[in-house]
Design a protein around this motif. Structure first.
Motif, PDB file in Angstrom:
ATOM      1  N   LEU A 225       0.827  -1.209   0.000  1.00 59.37           N
ATOM      2  CA  LEU A 225       0.000   0.000   0.000  1.00 59.37           C
ATOM      3  C   LEU A 225       0.856   1.250   0.000  1.00 59.37           C
ATOM      4  O   LEU A 225       0.601   2.200  -0.739  1.00 59.37           O
ATOM      5  CB  LEU A 225      -0.891   0.008   1.241  1.00 59.37           C
ATOM      6  N   VAL A 229       0.942   4.149  -2.964  1.00 63.36           N
ATOM      7  CA  VAL A 229       0.731   5.581  -2.747  1.00 63.36           C
ATOM      8  C   VAL A 229       1.927   6.382  -3.254  1.00 63.36           C
ATOM      9  O   VAL A 229       1.763   7.390  -3.948  1.00 63.36           O
ATOM     10  CB  VAL A 229       0.463   5.861  -1.258  1.00 63.36           C
ATOM     11  N   MET A 233       2.008   9.018  -6.252  1.00 64.20           N
ATOM     12  CA  MET A 233       2.494  10.389  -6.104  1.00 64.20           C
ATOM     13  C   MET A 233       3.501  10.697  -7.200  1.00 64.20           C
ATOM     14  O   MET A 233       3.489  11.788  -7.785  1.00 64.20           O
ATOM     15  CB  MET A 233       3.150  10.580  -4.734  1.00 64.20           C
ATOM     16  N   SER A 265       9.192  13.287  12.217  1.00 66.81           N
ATOM     17  CA  SER A 265       9.015  11.856  12.436  1.00 66.81           C
ATOM     18  C   SER A 265       8.089  11.303  11.348  1.00 66.81           C
ATOM     19  O   SER A 265       7.521  12.048  10.560  1.00 66.81           O
ATOM     20  CB  SER A 265       8.448  11.605  13.824  1.00 66.81           C
ATOM     21  N   THR A 266       7.916   9.972  11.345  1.00 62.94           N
ATOM     22  CA  THR A 266       7.246   9.298  10.228  1.00 62.94           C
ATOM     23  C   THR A 266       5.892   9.886   9.866  1.00 62.94           C
ATOM     24  O   THR A 266       5.610  10.170   8.710  1.00 62.94           O
ATOM     25  CB  THR A 266       7.027   7.804  10.569  1.00 62.94           C
ATOM     26  N   GLY A 267       5.059  10.064  10.876  1.00 62.06           N
ATOM     27  CA  GLY A 267       3.707  10.549  10.619  1.00 62.06           C
ATOM     28  C   GLY A 267       3.722  11.906   9.926  1.00 62.06           C
ATOM     29  O   GLY A 267       3.025  12.115   8.933  1.00 62.06           O
ATOM     30  N   TYR A 268       4.547  12.810  10.438  1.00 63.81           N
ATOM     31  CA  TYR A 268       4.615  14.146   9.840  1.00 63.81           C
ATOM     32  C   TYR A 268       5.146  14.107   8.422  1.00 63.81           C
ATOM     33  O   TYR A 268       4.738  14.879   7.563  1.00 63.81           O
ATOM     34  CB  TYR A 268       5.502  15.055  10.699  1.00 63.81           C
ATOM     35  N   GLN A 270       4.713  11.718   6.274  1.00 65.14           N
ATOM     36  CA  GLN A 270       3.603  11.314   5.397  1.00 65.14           C
ATOM     37  C   GLN A 270       2.649  12.473   5.164  1.00 65.14           C
ATOM     38  O   GLN A 270       2.163  12.700   4.063  1.00 65.14           O
ATOM     39  CB  GLN A 270       2.849  10.139   6.020  1.00 65.14           C
ATOM     40  N   LEU A 271       2.396  13.212   6.262  1.00 65.28           N
ATOM     41  CA  LEU A 271       1.481  14.347   6.159  1.00 65.28           C
ATOM     42  C   LEU A 271       2.053  15.395   5.201  1.00 65.28           C
ATOM     43  O   LEU A 271       1.341  15.945   4.359  1.00 65.28           O
ATOM     44  CB  LEU A 271       1.285  14.958   7.546  1.00 65.28           C
ATOM     45  N   LEU A 274       1.569  14.217   1.646  1.00 62.16           N
ATOM     46  CA  LEU A 274       0.170  14.355   1.248  1.00 62.16           C
ATOM     47  C   LEU A 274      -0.156  15.809   0.956  1.00 62.16           C
ATOM     48  O   LEU A 274      -0.824  16.137  -0.035  1.00 62.16           O
ATOM     49  CB  LEU A 274      -0.749  13.804   2.347  1.00 62.16           C
ATOM     50  N   LEU A 277       1.343  16.809  -2.318  1.00 59.80           N
ATOM     51  CA  LEU A 277       0.543  16.224  -3.404  1.00 59.80           C
ATOM     52  C   LEU A 277      -0.717  17.038  -3.670  1.00 59.80           C
ATOM     53  O   LEU A 277      -1.024  17.403  -4.811  1.00 59.80           O
ATOM     54  CB  LEU A 277       0.164  14.786  -3.035  1.00 59.80           C
ATOM     55  N   LEU A 278      -1.446  17.361  -2.585  1.00 60.61           N
ATOM     56  CA  LEU A 278      -2.695  18.115  -2.755  1.00 60.61           C
ATOM     57  C   LEU A 278      -2.421  19.468  -3.397  1.00 60.61           C
ATOM     58  O   LEU A 278      -3.113  19.887  -4.329  1.00 60.61           O
ATOM     59  CB  LEU A 278      -3.390  18.308  -1.403  1.00 60.61           C
TER      60      LEU A 278
ATOM     61  N   ALA B 136      -1.217   7.365  11.814  1.00 64.82           N
ATOM     62  CA  ALA B 136       0.145   7.790  12.135  1.00 64.82           C
ATOM     63  C   ALA B 136       0.130   9.126  12.874  1.00 64.82           C
ATOM     64  O   ALA B 136       0.851   9.321  13.863  1.00 64.82           O
ATOM     65  CB  ALA B 136       0.975   7.896  10.859  1.00 64.82           C
ATOM     66  N   MET B 137      -0.721  10.039  12.418  1.00 63.86           N
ATOM     67  CA  MET B 137      -0.779  11.349  13.063  1.00 63.86           C
ATOM     68  C   MET B 137      -1.396  11.268  14.460  1.00 63.86           C
ATOM     69  O   MET B 137      -1.050  12.037  15.351  1.00 63.86           O
ATOM     70  CB  MET B 137      -1.565  12.342  12.199  1.00 63.86           C
ATOM     71  N   GLU B 140       1.411  10.543  16.550  1.00 62.02           N
ATOM     72  CA  GLU B 140       2.334  11.677  16.647  1.00 62.02           C
ATOM     73  C   GLU B 140       1.820  12.747  17.620  1.00 62.02           C
ATOM     74  O   GLU B 140       2.572  13.285  18.405  1.00 62.02           O
ATOM     75  CB  GLU B 140       2.513  12.340  15.267  1.00 62.02           C
TER      76      GLU B 140
END
Lengths: 297, 594, 245
Positions: A225, A229, A233, A265-268, A270-271, A274, A277-278, B136-137, B140
Motif C-alpha cells: 500500500l 501511494v 504520487m 518523524s514518520t507521521g509528519y 507522510q502528512l 500528502l 501532493l494536494l 500515524a498522526m 504523533e
C-alpha cells in the motif's frame, strides 16, 4: 548539518525515490493501453519482495534463477488480474470506474493471503549479485554498490521502455490502442492481447522492483500500500504516462522524504507528502512537468 | 390524468418495491432483536452507526460514482473530535457531535479539492494516502490524542427520557431514519438527478446547466458530514477510542458495505451493514478470513452484480408489467404557457480548427429572436461543430458569438445553459434508467428556486415547486406525444421517441435559445409531422430555435431562414426557397462535387 | 450486364446497438475487382453495416461471406488478416504517432521482412507523395485531406482483397474529393475490390460499377449507376419527398 550527513541522506533519498518511481512506472505500463489505474500494482512490488525472500533467502536459489522465477510468477498473476478484474470492465463501455473496485478487491485479496502466508515479520533479501550493502566512500559521499546498481537499473529500464514504445511495432501498437481501440482493431491489432501483455509486463516490472528494493527497505506485507501511494504520487507529480517525469518526481519525493527525516518523524513526513501532493494537484493538475492537456470531460 | 400522475410522483420516494419491503422487515427485525437481548443491543448499536456512515458514503460513491477509501478515516477523525471535545474540554455530546460533523465535512472537502478538476481515480489514491496518514498522526499528536492509549470515557448522548444504552440506540435509529428520509428527498430531486447524470458521464448534464465541480463539492461535503457524525456516535458507543481500531480494514469496510450492499440505492447501505457487518460479527469463526472473503466478494460483485445486494433483490422481485400507451399528440399546449422572450444570436467570423483541419472557417450568421433558423449542409461540413461551439462544448479559435449582445465564447457549457440556451444531441443523452417524466422534470434544473436545503427537508416551497414542475412536464410530454410513456424508463423508448423526450426536457428550461441537432433523424412518418408542429409551437412561444437538419421537407416546411454550410464555410443563406434553388447548394448537397 | 462472382457477399444482415436493430435484413454483394457504393441518407444505417461486416460490432443475424467463408461474428482484428480492410468514418488515424508509424501499424497484422516493409512503404509513398514529405510529422498535424489519404494508405499497405471506405470525402473541399476519387481509381486498377459509403452521390455513382440504396436500415433500391440515376429513389432517399424546383 554536516555535508557528509546531507549527502548520505541525498543518496538514500535518490535510491528510495528510484524505487518509488519504479512502482509508478509499473502503473504507467499497465495504464497505457487500458486507461486503468491498477490499484494492485503496489502489491506486486510487495510480492516481488516477499517471493524474493522465499526463493533467494529461504530456498537459497541462485539470484538469477530465483529472480526469473519471481518475475514470471508475478507476471502471471498480472495476467490473471487482467483476465478476472479488468477485462470484464473494459468490455462494457461505461463511465463507471468499475475497475477501481475490482483492482482494489484484487489487491485486498493479495494482501490478506500474503498476510496469512508470510505473517507480518519483515524479511531479508540479499543484494544484487556482485554488489554489497557495505558503506563505502568517494570523497564525502557515503553509499553502497547495491544502491548504485539500483539507480543504473532504473535509468536503463526507462530507456528500454521508451525504446519499446517508440521503436518497436508492439510499442507503437500499444500507443495506438491507447488512442483509439477500434481504430487499432481495424489494423489487425488485438487490444486484448496488448492489455494482457501490458499487465504482465507491469506486474513483472514491479516484482523486479520489489526484489531490488527489498535489501534497502526490508520486505514485509505492508509494503504494497505504501508503495502504491508513493508510486501514485510519482506519476501524479511527474505526469501520468510520462516515464521520465515519473522517475524525476519519484526521486524528488524520495529526497524530500529523506531530508525531512532530520526534523520530522514518520507521521509528519507522510502528512508533508500528502500536503505537497494536494497542493501540486491543485496548482498543476497535469503534474509538475506535464503539458497542459485538455481536461477530460 | 395528470392529477393522478402528480400523486405518483409525490410518492416516488416511498414506492413499495420488494427492496423497500425487505428493508423494512429487516430493520424492524433488527430493532426488535436489539431490545430483547443486551448483546444484540450492542451489536445493532454499532450497526446503526455504520449505517449512518455508509449512507453518507452512498451519496458519494453510489450516487456520484466517486470511490473513497478514506470514509473510515473520516469517521475516525470525527470520533476523535468528539472524544477530545467531550473528555479533554468537557463539552456536552451534542455540540461535540456538531463539531465532528464539521470536521468530517472539512477534511472530506479538502481531500476532494483536486478531484474537482481531475479524474476521480486521483481521489481514490489521495484517500488511500489519507487513510495511512491519519492513524500515524494520531500517534504523533499524543499530547492531544493520547497516543496509543487513546481517549477514555466518552459520554453517550441522551435526549429527555432517552437515556442509557437503549435510549442511545433509539436515538441512533431515529437519526438513521432521518438521514434516510433526507437522502430520499435529495435523490428524487434535481440534485439526485444531477449526481446521477454526472456519474454516468452524461454530456447532457452540462448542457442542462449543471456545474460538475459544485455537485462534486456537495457530495464530498455531504458524505464527509455523515462520516463525522457517525464518528461522534462511534466514539460514544465505544467509550474509548484508540488509533489501532482505525486500521485500513476499518476504512475499507464502509466501501464494502456500500458497493456490496447496492451503490446508488437507498436500501443499499442497510443491506450492506446487515450482510457485511452484522453477519460476520455473528459468525465469529469467519472473522480471520473475513478480508479475503470480502475481497473475493468485492471482485465478484464488481463484475457480476454491480447493483449490489439491493439491486439483486430488486431484480428478482420485480415484475415488469408496465405497458406503454402512446398518447395522441396534441401538438398544442393544453394550458397557455407563459411566452418566452427569444434571444438573438449573432455569430461573426467564427473559426474552429482541429489540428490541421478547418471545421469552421469564418462563419458569420445572424439569428432573429423568435425565428426558426436551420443549418443544412453535407456531412462533415461543420454543422454539429457549430452547435458544439455555440453551446460551449468546444472552444473556438477566433470570432465572436453573442446572445442578445452578451459574448458566449469562453464560457463553460453550464454557464451558457444558465443564460437560457438549451440543446439536444444527435444521440439523445437521456438518463436511461430514470423515467421519461423524471428526465423531463430534470430540464427545469436551471430555473428551480428551491435550495438543496429545502429539498432535503421537503419544505413547502420545494414540494410546491416540484408539483408545479411535474405538471408542466406532463404538459410538455403531451405536446411531444409521449405523455403515455411518462413513467417508462427512458432507455425503453425508441431513438425517435428519445429525441422528442429530449426536446421536452430542453423546453422545460424555458430557454431563450434552443439548439436542436438533427431532430428528425430516425423519426417515423407520424413522428415527423408531429415534430413539424412542435417546432412551430416552439416558435409560437417566442423561443429562438436553431437547428441542424438533413430532412429537406421538414426544413422547407418550418424554416424562416436557412444557412448552408460546406467545408466549414457558408455556401448560401436565405429563405428555404432561395437556398434550395441555388445551383451550388444542390451540387454540394447531392454530391455533384464540381 | 452480369456481375463478377462475389468476393464479399452479405446476406440478410441484421445489426444494431443494444437491443435496437439499426439495419435489418440487408443483402449486398461486392464482386471481385468491382467498386460498389452503399448510399443512403444520414442515419440510414450505412456505417452500421460496415461496422457489422468488419467485425467492430457483432451482427445480430445474417451471413457475411468473405471469399466464400462465413465470417459473421469474427472480430475486426482477425478479419483484417483475411483480407478485409475497413477505413472507418472520420479519419481514424493515430494522431499522436508519426505518419510513418501509422503506416507501419497498417502492417501490424502481417509479418514481413524489413526489406519488404520498406518496399511497401515506398509503394505507398509513390501513390501518396505528400505522405513521404510528412513521414515524420505527427499524423494529427496533417490537414483533413492528408489525414484521409493516410487512413486509406494505412489500409492499402497490407494489400487487402476488399476495402470498405466510410465517407472518405467527408468535410473535404471539392478539389480534394476529386483527388480521393482519383486515388480510388488507381486502387481499383490494382485489383482491389471496393465497397464505398458516400455522401457525394453523383460523384460516387460515376465511380462505381453497382450501387445499393438503403433507407431506415433497409435496402430500398439497387442497380447499375445508370439505372439508379433514372429512378427517383436516390433523390427521395436523400432529400425527402419535396420537389426542389
Amino acid at each position: 548539518m554536516l555535508l557528509e550527513d546531507f549527502l548520505a541522506l541525498m543518496v538514500n533519498g535518490v535510491t528510495l525515490g528510484a524505487v518509488y518511481a519504479m512502482a509508478g512506472i509499473g502503473l504507467n505500463i499497465a495504464y497505457k493501453p487500458t486507461n486503468v489505474f491498477n490499484l494492485a500494482q503496489g502489491e506486486f512490488v510487495m510480492l516481488g519482495a516477499m517471493l524474493g525472500w522465499l526463493f533467494l533467502t529461504d530456498m537459497s536459489m541462485a539470484w538469477i534463477v530465483g529472480t526469473i522465477g519471481v518475475v514470471l510468477a508475478v507476471g502471471a498473476l498480472g495476467v490473471l488480474e487482467e483476465r478476472v478484474a479488468v477485462a470484464p470492465h473494459l468490455k462494457v463501455q461505461s463511465h463507471h470506474h468499475g475497475w477501481l473496485i475490482s483492482t482494489l478487491a484484487f489487491s485486498i485479496i493479495i494482501i490478506n493471503i500474503a498476510d496469512q502466508v508470510f505473517r507480518a515479520d519483515p524479511r531479508f533479501v540479499p543484494s544484487l549479485p556482485g554488489t554489497s550493502l557495505d558503506t563505502m566512500f568517494v570523497g564525502p559521499v557515503a553509499f553502497n554498490t547495491h544502491q548504485v546498481a539500483v539507480l543504473v537499473i532504473v535509468v536503463a529500464s526507462v530507456f528500454a521502455i521508451e525504446y519499446v514504445y517508440r521503436r518497436t511495432r508492439i510499442g507503437k501498437a500499444i500507443s495506438a490502442v491507447s488512442e483509439d481501440r477500434d481504430g487499432a482493431r481495424l489494423n489487425g491489432i488485438n487490444p486484448l492481447h496488448l492489455t494482457m501483455i501490458s499487465f504482465a509486463a507491469g506486474a513483472a516490472y514491479c516484482a523486479f522492483a520489489g526484489i531490488i528494493a527489498a535489501p534497502l527497505m526490508l520486505a514485509s506485507t505492508s509494503l504494497g500500500l505504501a508503495l502504491l501511494v508513493k508510486g501514485f504520487m510519482a506519476i501524479a507529480l511527474g505526469g501520468v504516462g510520462s516515464n521520465w517525469g515519473t522517475l524525476l518526481a519519484g526521486i524528488i519525493i524520495g529526497c524530500v522524504e529523506s531530508l525531512s527525516s532530520i526534523t520530522l518523524s514518520t507521521g509528519y513526513r507522510q502528512l508533508l507528502l500528502l500536503g505537497i501532493l494536494l497542493v501540486v494537484l491543485l496548482i498543476r493538475p497535469n503534474g509538475l512537468f506535464g503539458k497542459a492537456a485538455g481536461r477530460s470531460v | 390524468m395528470s392529477g393522478s400522475a402528480n400523486q405518483a410522483v409525490g410518492r416516488a420516494g416511498a414506492r413499495f418495491t420488494p427492496e423497500t419491503v425487505l428493508c423494512a422487515i429487516l430493520a424492524v427485525g433488527a430493532v426488535a432483536v436489539a431490545f430483547v437481548n443486551g448483546h444484540y443491543l450492542t451489536l445493532f448499536t454499532f450497526a446503526a452507526v455504520y449505517l449512518i456512515g455508509a449512507m453518507g458514503l452512498n451519496v458519494l460513491t453510489g450516487y456520484m460514482g466517486i470511490i473513497s477509501i478514506a470514509h473510515g478515516a473520516l469517521v475516525c477523525v470525527g470520533a476523535y473530535a468528539t472524544a477530545i471535545a467531550t473528555v479533554n474540554y468537557g463539552w456536552n455530546f451534542w455540540p461535540a457531535a456538531g463539531l465532528s460533523t464539521l470536521v468530517g465535512l472539512g477534511f472530506s472537502v479538502l481531500l476532494g479539492l483536486p478531484a474537482l478538476r481531475l479524474s476521480s481515480w486521483y481521489f481514490v489514491l489521495i484517500t488511500i494516502a489519507f487513510t495511512l496518514v491519519v492513524p500515524a498522526m494520531l500517534v504523533e499528536w499524543r499530547d492531544f490524542t493520547g497516543g496509543y492509549a487513546g481517549v477514555i470515557g466518552i459520554p453517550s448522548p441522551s435526549i429527555g427520557p432517552l437515556q442509557g444504552q437503549t435510549g442511545f440506540f433509539v436515538i441512533l435509529v431515529a437519526v438513521a431514519a432521518l438521514l434516510w428520509w433526507i437522502i430520499a428527498n435529495l435523490v428524487n430531486s434535481r440534485i439526485g438527478w444531477a449526481l446521477h447524470a454526472l456519474r454516468d458521464g452524461n454530456i447532457g448534464a452540462q448542457a442542462n446547466g449543471i456545474s460538475s465541480a459544485r455537485m462534486r463539492l456537495f457530495a464530498f461535503a455531504f458524505s464527509g458530514a455523515c462520516a463525522g457524525l457517525a464518528g461522534a456516535f462511534y466514539a460514544a458507543a465505544k467509550i474509548v477510542v484508540t488509533p489501532e481500531e482505525f486500521s485500513f480494514e476499518f476504512s475499507i469496510l464502509f466501501l464494502f458495505i456500500v458497493v456490496l450492499g447496492g451503490p446508488g440505492r437507498l436500501a443499499g447501505p442497510l443491506f450492506g451493514v446487515l450482510a457485511f457487518y452484522v453477519l460476520p460479527e455473528l459468525l465469529t469463526a469467519l472473522r480471520e478470513y473475513r478480508m479475503i472473503v470480502f475481497g473475493f466478494g468485492l471482485l465478484a460483485f464488481s463484475v457480476f452484480l454491480p447493483a449490489g445486494l439491493a439491486g439483486g433483490v430488486d431484480q428478482v422481485g420485480r415484475r415488469r408489467s408496465r405497458k406503454a400507451m402512446v398518447g395522441a399528440p396534441t401538438g398544442r399546449l393544453k394550458h397557455e404557457a407563459e411566452p418566452v422572450e427569444g434571444a438573438s444570436l449573432t455569430i461573426a467570423n467564427l473559426r474552429k480548427q482541429f489540428g490541421g483541419l478547418k471545421a469552421l472557417d469564418d462563419v458569420t450568421l445572424n439569428v432573429e429572436p423568435g425565428s426558426i433558423h436551420v443549418i443544412v449542409g453535407p456531412n462533415g461540413s461543420g454543422k454539429t461543430t457549430l452547435l458544439n461551439v455555440v453551446s460551449g462544448f468546444y472552444p473556438a479559435n477566433g470570432g465572436t458569438i453573442k446572445l442578445d449582445g452578451a459574448e458566449l465564447l469562453g464560457m463553460a457549457p453550464e454557464q451558457i445553459a444558465k443564460l437560457g440556451v438549451q440543446r439536444t444531441f444527435q444521440t439523445p443523452k437521456l438518463l436511461g434508467d430514470l423515467s421519461v417524466l423524471e428526465n423531463t422534470c430534470f430540464g427545469a434544473y436551471t430555473r428551480e428556486k428551491a435550495s438543496g436545503f429545502e429539498i432535503a427537508l421537503s419544505l413547502l416551497r420545494a414540494v410546491r415547486e416540484k408539483r408545479e414542475i411535474t405538471r408542466e412536464a406532463h404538459q410538455l410530454l403531451s405536446l411531444v406525444g409521449l405523455d403515455g410513456m411518462a413513467h417508462l424508463p427512458a432507455a425503453e423508448l425508441t431513438h425517435g421517441q428519445q429525441r422528442l423526450a429530449e426536446i421536452a426536457r430542453a423546453l422545460m428550461a424555458r430557454p431563450r435559445l434552443i439548439l436542436l441537432d438533427e431532430p428528425a433523424a430516425g423519426l417515423s412518418m407520424g413522428e415527423l409531422d408531429r415534430l413539424g408542429d412542435l417546432l412551430k409551437e416552439i416558435r409560437r412561444l417566442g423561443m429562438t430555435l436553431v437547428m441542424v437538419e438533413h430532412h429537406i421537407e421538414l426544413v422547407a416546411n418550418v424554416a424562416d431562414h436557412v444557412t448552408v454550410l460546406d467545408q466549414g464555410r457558408i455556401l448560401a443563406a436565405g429563405t428555404s426557397e432561395e437556398v434550395f434553388n441555388d445551383e451550388a447548394v444542390i451540387n454540394a448537397y447531392m454530391g455533384g462535387a464540381k | 450486364m452480369s456481375r463478377p462472382e462475389p468476393i464479399l457477399d452479405i446476406r440478410d444482415l441484421t445489426a444494431g446497438y443494444n437491443a435496437i436493430p439499426v439495419v435489418q435484413g440487408i443483402s449486398l454483394a461486392v464482386g471481385r475487382g468491382e467498386a460498389v457504393a452503399l448510399l443512403g441518407a444520414n442515419g440510414a444505417g450505412k456505417s452500421t453495416v460496415l461496422r457489422a461486416v468488419s467485425g467492430l460490432i457483432r451482427p445480430k443475424g445474417g451471413e457475411v461471406l468473405l471469399n466464400g467463408e462465413n465470417v459473421a461474428g469474427t472480430g475486426a482484428e482477425a478479419l483484417v488478416r483475411k483480407g478485409l480492410s475497413h477505413v472507418a468514418e472520420g479519419r481514424r488515424i493515430f494522431r499522436k504517432l508519426s505518419v510513418e508509424d501509422n503506416l507501419d501499424l497498417g502492417l501490424a497484422s502481417v509479418s514481413l521482412s524489413r526489406a519488404e516493409v520498406q518496399r511497401r512503404l515506398e509503394e505507398q509513398y509513390s501513390l501518396f507523395p505528400i505522405l513521404k514529405q510528412k513521414a515524420s510529422d505527427a499524423a494529427g498535424s496533417l490537414s483533413g485531406g492528408q489525414q484521409q489519404m493516410l487512413a486509406i494508405s494505412q489500409a492499402l499497405i497490407r494489400k487487402p482483397d476488399v476495402v470498405m471506405l466510410d465517407e472518405p470525402s467527408t468535410g473535404l473541399a471539392p478539389i480534394l474529393i476529386e483527388e480521393v476519387f482519383t486515388k480510388l481509381d488507381q486502387i481499383r486498377e490494382q485489383g482491389v475490390s471496393i465497397l464505398l459509403v458516400e455522401q457525394v452521390v453523383e460523384r460516387s455513382l460515376e465511380f462505381v460499377d453497382y450501387a445499393y440504396l438503403i433507407q431506415g436500415g433497409r435496402l430500398i433500391a439497387q442497380g447499375s449507376p445508370a439505372e439508379l440515376q433514372k429512378s427517383n429513389a436516390v433523390k427521395q432517399a436523400y432529400m425527402g419527398e419535396v420537389s426542389i424546383r
